[in-house]
Design an enzyme around this catalytic site. Structure first.
Site, PDB file in Angstrom:
ATOM      1  N   GLN A 191       1.934  -6.133  -3.158  1.00 29.87           N
ATOM      2  CA  GLN A 191       2.441  -6.261  -1.788  1.00 29.87           C
ATOM      3  C   GLN A 191       3.746  -5.456  -1.636  1.00 29.87           C
ATOM      4  O   GLN A 191       3.853  -4.398  -2.219  1.00 29.87           O
ATOM      5  CB  GLN A 191       2.634  -7.740  -1.404  1.00 29.87           C
TER       6      GLN A 191
ATOM      7  N   LYS B 291       1.978   2.117  -5.065  1.00 32.32           N
ATOM      8  CA  LYS B 291       2.520   1.529  -6.313  1.00 32.32           C
ATOM      9  C   LYS B 291       1.609   1.807  -7.501  1.00 32.32           C
ATOM     10  O   LYS B 291       2.071   2.129  -8.590  1.00 32.32           O
ATOM     11  CB  LYS B 291       2.675  -0.002  -6.157  1.00 32.32           C
TER      12      LYS B 291
ATOM     13  N   GLY C 254      -4.660  -4.165  -3.728  1.00 37.02           N
ATOM     14  CA  GLY C 254      -5.596  -3.112  -4.096  1.00 37.02           C
ATOM     15  C   GLY C 254      -4.777  -1.901  -4.485  1.00 37.02           C
ATOM     16  O   GLY C 254      -4.059  -1.351  -3.652  1.00 37.02           O
ATOM     17  N   HIS C 255      -4.797  -1.547  -5.755  1.00 35.13           N
ATOM     18  CA  HIS C 255      -3.977  -0.439  -6.252  1.00 35.13           C
ATOM     19  C   HIS C 255      -4.896   0.695  -6.694  1.00 35.13           C
ATOM     20  O   HIS C 255      -5.733   0.507  -7.578  1.00 35.13           O
ATOM     21  CB  HIS C 255      -3.091  -0.916  -7.419  1.00 35.13           C
TER      22      HIS C 255
ATOM     23  N   ASP D 167       0.803  -1.224   0.000  1.00 41.14           N
ATOM     24  CA  ASP D 167       0.000   0.000   0.000  1.00 41.14           C
ATOM     25  C   ASP D 167       0.837   1.275   0.000  1.00 41.14           C
ATOM     26  O   ASP D 167       0.418   2.312   0.523  1.00 41.14           O
ATOM     27  CB  ASP D 167      -0.975   0.025   1.209  1.00 41.14           C
TER      28      ASP D 167
HETATM   29  P1  GDP Z   1      -0.732   0.379  -3.537  1.00 42.89           P
HETATM   30  O1  GDP Z   1      -1.334  -0.892  -3.056  1.00 42.89           O
HETATM   31  O2  GDP Z   1       0.745   0.431  -3.272  1.00 42.89           O
HETATM   32  O3  GDP Z   1      -1.044   0.690  -4.973  1.00 42.89           O
HETATM   33  O4  GDP Z   1      -1.372   1.536  -2.663  1.00 42.89           O
HETATM   34  P2  GDP Z   1      -2.940   1.694  -2.282  1.00 42.89           P
HETATM   35  O5  GDP Z   1      -3.686   2.171  -3.458  1.00 42.89           O
HETATM   36  O6  GDP Z   1      -3.423   0.474  -1.587  1.00 42.89           O
HETATM   37  O7  GDP Z   1      -2.864   2.786  -1.146  1.00 42.89           O
HETATM   38  C1  GDP Z   1      -2.337   4.050  -1.393  1.00 42.89           C
HETATM   39  C2  GDP Z   1      -3.410   5.111  -1.055  1.00 42.89           C
HETATM   40  O8  GDP Z   1      -2.813   6.377  -0.941  1.00 42.89           O
HETATM   41  C3  GDP Z   1      -4.449   5.263  -2.133  1.00 42.89           C
HETATM   42  O9  GDP Z   1      -5.658   5.689  -1.532  1.00 42.89           O
HETATM   43  C4  GDP Z   1      -3.882   6.362  -3.023  1.00 42.89           C
HETATM   44  O10 GDP Z   1      -4.881   7.066  -3.740  1.00 42.89           O
HETATM   45  C5  GDP Z   1      -3.247   7.241  -1.991  1.00 42.89           C
HETATM   46  N1  GDP Z   1      -2.025   7.947  -2.392  1.00 42.89           N
HETATM   47  C6  GDP Z   1      -1.046   7.554  -3.249  1.00 42.89           C
HETATM   48  N2  GDP Z   1      -0.026   8.450  -3.241  1.00 42.89           N
HETATM   49  C7  GDP Z   1      -0.374   9.412  -2.359  1.00 42.89           C
HETATM   50  C8  GDP Z   1       0.278  10.609  -1.884  1.00 42.89           C
HETATM   51  O11 GDP Z   1       1.396  10.947  -2.259  1.00 42.89           O
HETATM   52  N3  GDP Z   1      -0.401  11.347  -0.957  1.00 42.89           N
HETATM   53  C9  GDP Z   1      -1.629  10.996  -0.495  1.00 42.89           C
HETATM   54  N4  GDP Z   1      -2.200  11.789   0.401  1.00 42.89           N
HETATM   55  N5  GDP Z   1      -2.255   9.882  -0.909  1.00 42.89           N
HETATM   56  C10 GDP Z   1      -1.638   9.107  -1.816  1.00 42.89           C
HETATM   57  P1  IMO Z   2      -0.924  -4.165  -2.273  1.00 41.94           P
HETATM   58  O1  IMO Z   2      -0.464  -4.690  -3.596  1.00 41.94           O
HETATM   59  C1  IMO Z   2      -1.048  -4.640   2.048  1.00 41.94           C
HETATM   60  C2  IMO Z   2      -1.256  -8.727   3.602  1.00 41.94           C
HETATM   61  C3  IMO Z   2      -2.556  -9.156   4.281  1.00 41.94           C
HETATM   62  C4  IMO Z   2      -2.006 -10.123   5.308  1.00 41.94           C
HETATM   63  C5  IMO Z   2      -0.877 -10.819   4.542  1.00 41.94           C
HETATM   64  C6  IMO Z   2      -1.267 -12.158   3.950  1.00 41.94           C
HETATM   65  O2  IMO Z   2      -2.218  -3.435  -2.307  1.00 41.94           O
HETATM   66  O3  IMO Z   2       0.170  -3.402  -1.595  1.00 41.94           O
HETATM   67  P2  IMO Z   2      -2.803 -12.861   1.894  1.00 41.94           P
HETATM   68  O4  IMO Z   2      -4.277 -12.656   1.664  1.00 41.94           O
HETATM   69  O5  IMO Z   2      -1.944 -12.285   0.839  1.00 41.94           O
HETATM   70  O6  IMO Z   2      -2.464 -14.294   2.200  1.00 41.94           O
HETATM   71  O7  IMO Z   2      -2.502 -12.055   3.261  1.00 41.94           O
HETATM   72  O8  IMO Z   2      -0.497  -9.938   3.514  1.00 41.94           O
HETATM   73  N1  IMO Z   2      -1.408  -8.198   2.229  1.00 41.94           N
HETATM   74  C7  IMO Z   2      -1.317  -6.900   1.921  1.00 41.94           C
HETATM   75  N2  IMO Z   2      -1.133  -5.816   2.703  1.00 41.94           N
HETATM   76  N3  IMO Z   2      -1.117  -4.503   0.716  1.00 41.94           N
HETATM   77  C8  IMO Z   2      -1.269  -5.585  -0.080  1.00 41.94           C
HETATM   78  O9  IMO Z   2      -1.232  -5.494  -1.426  1.00 41.94           O
HETATM   79  C9  IMO Z   2      -1.404  -6.855   0.518  1.00 41.94           C
HETATM   80  N4  IMO Z   2      -1.586  -8.099   0.031  1.00 41.94           N
HETATM   81  C10 IMO Z   2      -1.572  -8.925   1.094  1.00 41.94           C
HETATM   82  O10 IMO Z   2      -3.196  -8.046   4.878  1.00 41.94           O
HETATM   83  O11 IMO Z   2      -1.426  -9.410   6.379  1.00 41.94           O
HETATM   84 MG    MG Z   3      -2.888  -1.558  -1.840  1.00 39.85          MG
END
Ligand code: GDP
Ligand code: IMO
Ligand code: MG
Length: 409
Positions: free
Chosen positions: A198, A15, A39-40, A12
């Protein structure tokens, strides 16, 4: 040119936003790990997209995206996600391919994932998407790859429910089937982005095992499971937040202990919208852990860092970052393998002054407040890795480029 974008923390990190941003210059985007546990998020103006399986380049009308060999793909989740994209006006037909060597997640995998979690004395906190079971079946050599689904002999051991499930999706999946190695061999001169899921600390080998996911979210995963060899990788970008978050269980040395309203944890969670994209769970929050980040850089040959969420610190008077651990009275500055050690490690913190102004509309390094630049420079020195991109908001445009990763050095 082949660029890997991977998470350098516990997932999270942003990416999706960074892959989407860099994809404007790429021809192909290959996701190399994970499944619908990811979840991206991508934000473009008032539109927000949450992608779980589909690579983050899909929003550009002319990009090819490939779900790579290292992924575990739940066809129900995939076609649900694609239907959602259609509803938002994204025409993906003919642009989404799936590696024929990728494994499929079946209904029994999801069920067993939940049963195993319920039976664990120390649950991992999985997403319940069947990820660990699908990877486990792959290692047992009982998994089902896309290449197998029209071969009845490969399916004889499946339960009736799993077989009926595959019947629902077979034709549509076969239309997307591709030999990823051959596909990339024919595009040797293309600009290819390899999108990780991840992060380094959730990787099955280098992560905080057993509180990890089951795939190769490390940079090497892009090679083994993205259709190229290790020498095909030109650059590795490690994405990290100005602080640290974690969803699910497991050690987290810099985690804030106070979660009450008004606490720093609650402030960062609200300001950074730190809730899981896949499960909606509130993310655990703590200061940036430079010991862990330096470990992630070394374990993955990260040659450029990407700092995100710097804007979340805009209102803070001051903040801290972890530069070592105190473990049983001794100072250590390497990331321990032992879960017990990681649980006992107390962070040694260094304080930084905040900038107390909004940087959300800043678009250049020079315009950033001095305090923000000091923080970035300290991170660079500690990790011995340059920070080449800085994200100051979730929108595609809220990005500061110090050096384009597509420029050959
Ligand atoms: P990922 O799994 O690495 O793609 O990241 P996620 O989408 O799960 O979580 C990142 C969250 O932060 C999302 O809600 C993005 O919209 C938000 N986000 C990404 N970059 C920034 C940033 O520089 N600042 C803020 N405030 N939010 C960001
Ligand atoms: P992105 O790509 C954050 C965590 C789960 C749990 C552990 C194992 O959005 O960064 P699983 O269902 O994969 O067997 O769960 O890994 N986990 C993540 N945490 N971002 C993710 O993906 C994750 N994918 C799995 O919360 O702790
Ligand atoms: Mg994510």
């Amino acid at each position: 040119m082949n660029i890997v974008v991977m998470g350098a923390q516990w997932g999270d990190e942003g990416k999706g936003k960074i892959v989407d941003y860099l994809a404007s210059e790429a021809g192909v985007i290959v996701r190399f790990s994970g499944g619908a546990n990811a979840g991206h998020t991508i934000v473009i103006g008032n539109d927000k997209y949450a992608l779980h399986l589909v690579p983050s380049g899909i929003l550009y009308p002319d990009k090819m995206v490939v779900l790579g060999t290292g992924m575990v793909i739940d066809p129900e989740a995939l076609f649900g996600e694609l239907a959602g994209l259609t509803e938002k006006g994204i025409d993906w037909a003919g642009r989404v391919l799936v590696s024929d060597r990728a494994h499929l997640v079946l209904p029994s995998h999801r069920r067993i994932d939940k049963e195993m979690e319920a039976g664990r004395k120390q649950p991992i906190g999985t997403t319940g998407r069947g990820i660990g079971v699908a990877y486990g079946m792959k290692s047992f050599r009982d998994g089902i790859r896309l290449a197998d689904i029209d071969d009845p002999e490969r399916l004889v051991n499946l339960e009736a429910e799993d077989r009926a499930f595959l019947d629902l999706y077979r034709d549509r999946l076969l239309e997307m089937k591709t030999d990823l190695v051959a596909f990339l061999r024919k595009r040797r001169n293309a600009y290819v982005l390899f999108e990780g899921a991840q992060g380094a600390l959730l990787d099955i080998d280098t992560g905080s095992y057993p509180f990890v996911s089951s795939g190769m979210s490390c940079a090497a995963g892009a090679a083994a499971q993205g259709g190229i060899g290790p020498r095909g990788i030109d650059r590795v970008l490690g994405v990290f937040k100005a602080y640290t978050t974690r969803v699910g269980n497991g050690p987290f040395p810099t985690e804030f202990s106070d979660d009450s309203p008004g606490s720093l944890q609650a402030f960062i969670r609200d300001t950074g919208n730190e809730y899981g994209v896949t499960t909606g769970r509130p993310r655990r929050v703590g200061y940036l852990d430079l010991v862990a980040l330096r470990y992630a850089c070394a374990a993955n040959s990260v040659d450029r860092l990407v700092l995100t969420h710097l804007d979340v610190y805009d209102e803070l008077e001051s903040f801290e970052t972890c530069v070592a651990y105190r473990l049983r009275g001794k100072l250590i500055d390497d990331f321990p393998a032992s879960i017990r050690d990681l649980e006992s490690a107390e962070p040694v913190l260094r304080r930084f002054s905040g900038w107390k102004t909004s940087i959300k509309s800043t678009r250049s390094w020079e315009e950033l407040p001095r305090q923000a630049r000091d923080y970035v420079q300290f991170i660079e020195e500690f990790t011995e890795t340059p920070v080449s991109l800085i994200s100051v908001g979730s929108d595609r445009t809220q990005t500061i480029v110090r050096e384009s990763p597509w420029t050959r050095s």
